[in-house]
Scaffold this motif. Structure first.
Motif, mmCIF file in Angstrom:
data_model
loop_
_atom_site.group_PDB
_atom_site.id
_atom_site.type_symbol
_atom_site.label_atom_id
_atom_site.label_comp_id
_atom_site.label_asym_id
_atom_site.label_seq_id
_atom_site.Cartn_x
_atom_site.Cartn_y
_atom_site.Cartn_z
ATOM 1 N N GLY A 219 41.428 -26.336 -3.375
ATOM 2 C CA GLY A 219 41.683 -25.764 -2.055
ATOM 3 C C GLY A 219 42.989 -26.287 -1.506
ATOM 4 N N PRO A 220 43.224 -26.058 -0.226
ATOM 5 C CA PRO A 220 44.472 -26.508 0.388
ATOM 6 C C PRO A 220 44.612 -28.029 0.277
ATOM 7 C CG PRO A 220 43.283 -25.038 1.863
ATOM 8 C CD PRO A 220 42.380 -25.322 0.726
ATOM 9 N N GLU A 221 45.803 -28.486 0.509
ATOM 10 C CA GLU A 221 46.066 -29.929 0.442
ATOM 11 C C GLU A 221 45.169 -30.675 1.418
ATOM 12 O OE1 GLU A 221 50.305 -31.277 -0.317
ATOM 13 O OE2 GLU A 221 50.521 -29.585 1.052
ATOM 14 N N MET A 222 44.622 -31.794 0.965
ATOM 15 C CA MET A 222 43.714 -32.554 1.824
ATOM 16 C C MET A 222 44.423 -33.114 3.047
ATOM 17 S SD MET A 222 40.671 -32.194 0.796
ATOM 18 C CE MET A 222 39.975 -33.282 2.004
ATOM 19 N N LYS A 223 45.720 -33.367 2.919
ATOM 20 C CA LYS A 223 46.411 -33.949 4.080
ATOM 21 C C LYS A 223 46.434 -32.962 5.269
ATOM 22 C CE LYS A 223 51.156 -32.720 3.197
ATOM 23 N NZ LYS A 223 52.515 -33.101 2.960
ATOM 24 N N THR A 224 46.384 -31.662 4.957
ATOM 25 C CA THR A 224 46.350 -30.703 6.067
ATOM 26 C C THR A 224 44.914 -30.405 6.491
ATOM 27 O OG1 THR A 224 46.361 -28.809 4.563
ATOM 28 C CG2 THR A 224 48.499 -29.551 5.370
ATOM 29 N N LEU A 225 43.990 -30.526 5.550
ATOM 30 C CA LEU A 225 42.590 -30.202 5.886
ATOM 31 C C LEU A 225 41.926 -31.323 6.685
ATOM 32 C CD1 LEU A 225 40.918 -28.571 2.748
ATOM 33 C CD2 LEU A 225 41.553 -27.467 4.901
ATOM 34 N N LEU A 226 42.221 -32.570 6.316
ATOM 35 C CA LEU A 226 41.498 -33.697 6.929
ATOM 36 C C LEU A 226 41.583 -33.696 8.464
ATOM 37 C CD1 LEU A 226 39.753 -36.196 6.273
ATOM 38 C CD2 LEU A 226 41.868 -37.552 6.334
ATOM 39 N N PRO A 227 42.771 -33.529 9.040
ATOM 40 C CA PRO A 227 42.807 -33.521 10.517
ATOM 41 C C PRO A 227 42.005 -32.361 11.122
ATOM 42 C CG PRO A 227 45.028 -33.699 9.603
ATOM 43 C CD PRO A 227 44.127 -33.417 8.456
ATOM 44 N N LEU A 228 41.903 -31.271 10.370
ATOM 45 C CA LEU A 228 41.132 -30.135 10.893
ATOM 46 C C LEU A 228 39.627 -30.427 10.839
ATOM 47 C CD1 LEU A 228 43.098 -27.219 9.162
ATOM 48 C CD2 LEU A 228 43.196 -27.847 11.575
ATOM 49 N N ILE A 229 39.221 -31.186 9.838
ATOM 50 C CA ILE A 229 37.801 -31.527 9.708
ATOM 51 C C ILE A 229 37.419 -32.539 10.801
ATOM 52 C CG2 ILE A 229 36.094 -32.647 8.187
ATOM 53 C CD1 ILE A 229 37.700 -31.425 5.794
ATOM 54 N N GLY A 230 38.288 -33.474 11.046
ATOM 55 C CA GLY A 230 38.085 -34.426 12.155
ATOM 56 C C GLY A 230 37.189 -35.593 11.771
ATOM 57 N N PHE A 231 37.286 -36.632 12.571
ATOM 58 C CA PHE A 231 36.638 -37.913 12.259
ATOM 59 C C PHE A 231 35.121 -37.807 12.110
ATOM 60 C CE2 PHE A 231 34.573 -41.894 13.371
ATOM 61 C CZ PHE A 231 35.252 -42.824 12.599
ATOM 62 N N SER A 232 34.451 -37.252 13.105
ATOM 63 C CA SER A 232 32.986 -37.367 13.086
ATOM 64 C C SER A 232 32.389 -36.550 11.937
ATOM 65 C CB SER A 232 32.377 -36.974 14.423
ATOM 66 O OG SER A 232 32.698 -35.656 14.694
ATOM 67 N N ARG A 233 32.960 -35.350 11.728
ATOM 68 C CA ARG A 233 32.473 -34.552 10.600
ATOM 69 C C ARG A 233 32.780 -35.232 9.264
ATOM 70 N NH1 ARG A 233 33.849 -29.324 12.760
ATOM 71 N NH2 ARG A 233 31.792 -28.493 13.173
#
Ligand code: GLU
Length: 447
Positions: free
Chosen positions: A423-437
């Motif tokens: 999938g897309p690069e994790m560096k762009t996905l991680l902030p979208l997923i957010g801390f609690s999730r």
């Protein structure tokens, strides 16, 4: 001369890649030359024509950006065809015939049996006025044929070069049926003449029609337009399109395959030409590069893999302003530019964005193989705010704490966070997923 071109689909089915290519080539030529593009619905066949198909044709053309400057439908113009027939009768170019379909079929069979071309023998031309009156009085209704001249027909075709049909090689075409219905060969010329169409650009399956139609134009006293007969689209397998028309409808490509209009236009405008098949920036670019000289005689290939490649390219370049309403139409609420920036490089079809929306915004079940490892990584997540540097900073820490590296390090984290291998690069996905999730998923919880 100001250019007027037209496409003339019959609303008896959906547009397919073959006829939208013809529409596209006409439209591009009109835009290239500053001319006009007309949509004409050839709907004289009342049994087979349907309003729903007419609507679908309009929708498909608009979707592709092929807007028209003029519109006509043949069913509004029956009186014009009747007038034109009268005109040809007066000029001695239309004559009544009374043969039945069976009689004509029999004649053709016997000609073929004798090794002769199945050209109409003009028997009806030999009927005397009395014979005609007698037949009509007995209730027989004539169909009307056009009397071709005894000269060869020729024209200079923008794609095929010089075309020539020797005299006597063609049948006098039927203009109007017994029931008064004008046939395409005739109504099309009346329309093209009335609207002053300057260039007829259509499939090469119409070449023989053109030969007889040239004579009808002349008989009506109208200027004969220019012609360009395009080779017919074939499938990449070499199969003829007609074999798989059902699956090659424009609506199907758009609604089921998720094809972008610009990708389809780029493929159809460029395959079978000397231009490389690349996604255009916009329709204007395709129009600027349009040139009959680039169109070869070999059939253009419709290759679905190529189309998907172009589709991805079009999506990868698509700005957020264009994407936003489309994503909203897919049900993605409050979608923002960061999300689009993150998922866009990974898309082949726009609706794949939905899967990534689900992963960043909705509950998923994480995939975890080594729960001790992912729980340890969860404990190392930095506090928010997060940005594109967070992933690297975090995974450096995880690496130091666990001595894992490469795939061993990254894949379990990706699987836990997205439940997917790629999938897309994790560096762009991680902030979208957010801390609690992210923390919950790493700990094995659906979140
Ligand atoms: N109705 C005809 C067709 O769909 C139009 C052909 C033409 O462009 O003249 O084949």
């Amino acid at each position: 001369m100001s250019v007027l071109v037209r496409i003339a689909p019959s609303p008896t089915g959906l547009l397919h890649v073959g006829n939208i290519r013809t529409a596209l080539m006409n439209w591009l030529f009109a835009r290239r030359t500053g001319g006009k593009f007309m949509l004409r619905l050839d709907d004289t066949d009342r049994e087979r024509s349907q309003q729903s198909y007419a609507d679908a044709i309009e929708r498909d053309l608009k979707w592709m950006g092929l807007t028209w400057d003029l519109f006509a439908r043949q069913s509004d113009r029956f009186s014009r065809y009747a007038e034109a027939l009268e005109d040809l009768k007066k000029k001695g170019r239309a004559y009544p015939c009374f043969e039945t379909q069976e009689e004509l079929a029999l004649k053709r069979r016997s000609q073929l049996g004798r090794g002769l071309p199945p050209v109409y023998d003009r028997a009806a031309l030999k009927l005397s006025p009395d014979e005609i009156t007698t037949k009509q009085k007995s209730g027989l209704k004539p169909h009307w044929r056009f009397r071709l001249s005894d000269e060869k027909v020729s024209w200079s075709d923008h794609v095929q070069g010089n075309k020539e049909f020797p005299a006597g090689s063609l049948s006098d075409p039927v203009l109007v049926r017994e029931d008064g219905m004008p046939l395409y060969t005739f109504s099309s010329v009346v329309d093209d003449a009335d609207f002053a169409v300057t260039h007829v650009i259509r499939g090469e399956d119409h070449v023989a029609n053109t030969a007889v139609q040239v004579e009808i134009w002349k008989a009506l006293g109208a200027p004969v337009p220019h012609f360009a007969h395009l080779p017919l689209v074939i499938l990449a397998s070499g199969e003829e399109l007609s074999k798989r028309l059902g699956s090659m409808s424009v609506a199907g490509l758009r609604d089921e395959m998720g094809v972008e209009a610009l990708a389809l236009a780029s493929l159809l405008a460029r395959s079978g030409t000397s231009d490389a098949i690349e996604a255009a920036e916009n329709m204007q670019e395709l129009a600027e590069r349009f040139d009959f000289k680039k169109i070869g005689r070999a059939p253009p290939k419709f290759d679905e893999h190529e189309l998907l490649r172009l589709n991805a390219r079009v999506l990868h370049r698509m700005g957020f302003a264009e994407a936003k309403p489309r994503l909203e139409a897919l049900g993605l609420k409050n979608v923002d530019e960061k999300f689009w920036g993150a998922v866009r490089p990974n898309l082949h079809r726009l609706n794949e964005a939905k899967d990534w929306w689900h992963i960043t915004e909705e509950k998923i079940s994480p995939q975890i193989e080594d729960s001790a490892f992912t729980a340890q990584a969860a404990g190392l997540l930095p506090p928010e705010p997060w940005d594109q540097t967070t992933w690297q900073a975090w995974t450096e820490k995880v690496k130091a704490a666990t001595a894992r590296k490469g795939k061993e390090l990254f894949m379990p984290l990706r699987l836990a966070l997205t439940a997917r291998h790629d999938g897309p690069e994790m560096k762009t996905l991680l902030p979208l997923i957010g801390f609690s999730r992210a923390r919950a998923r790493l700990c094995g919880d659906a979140a």
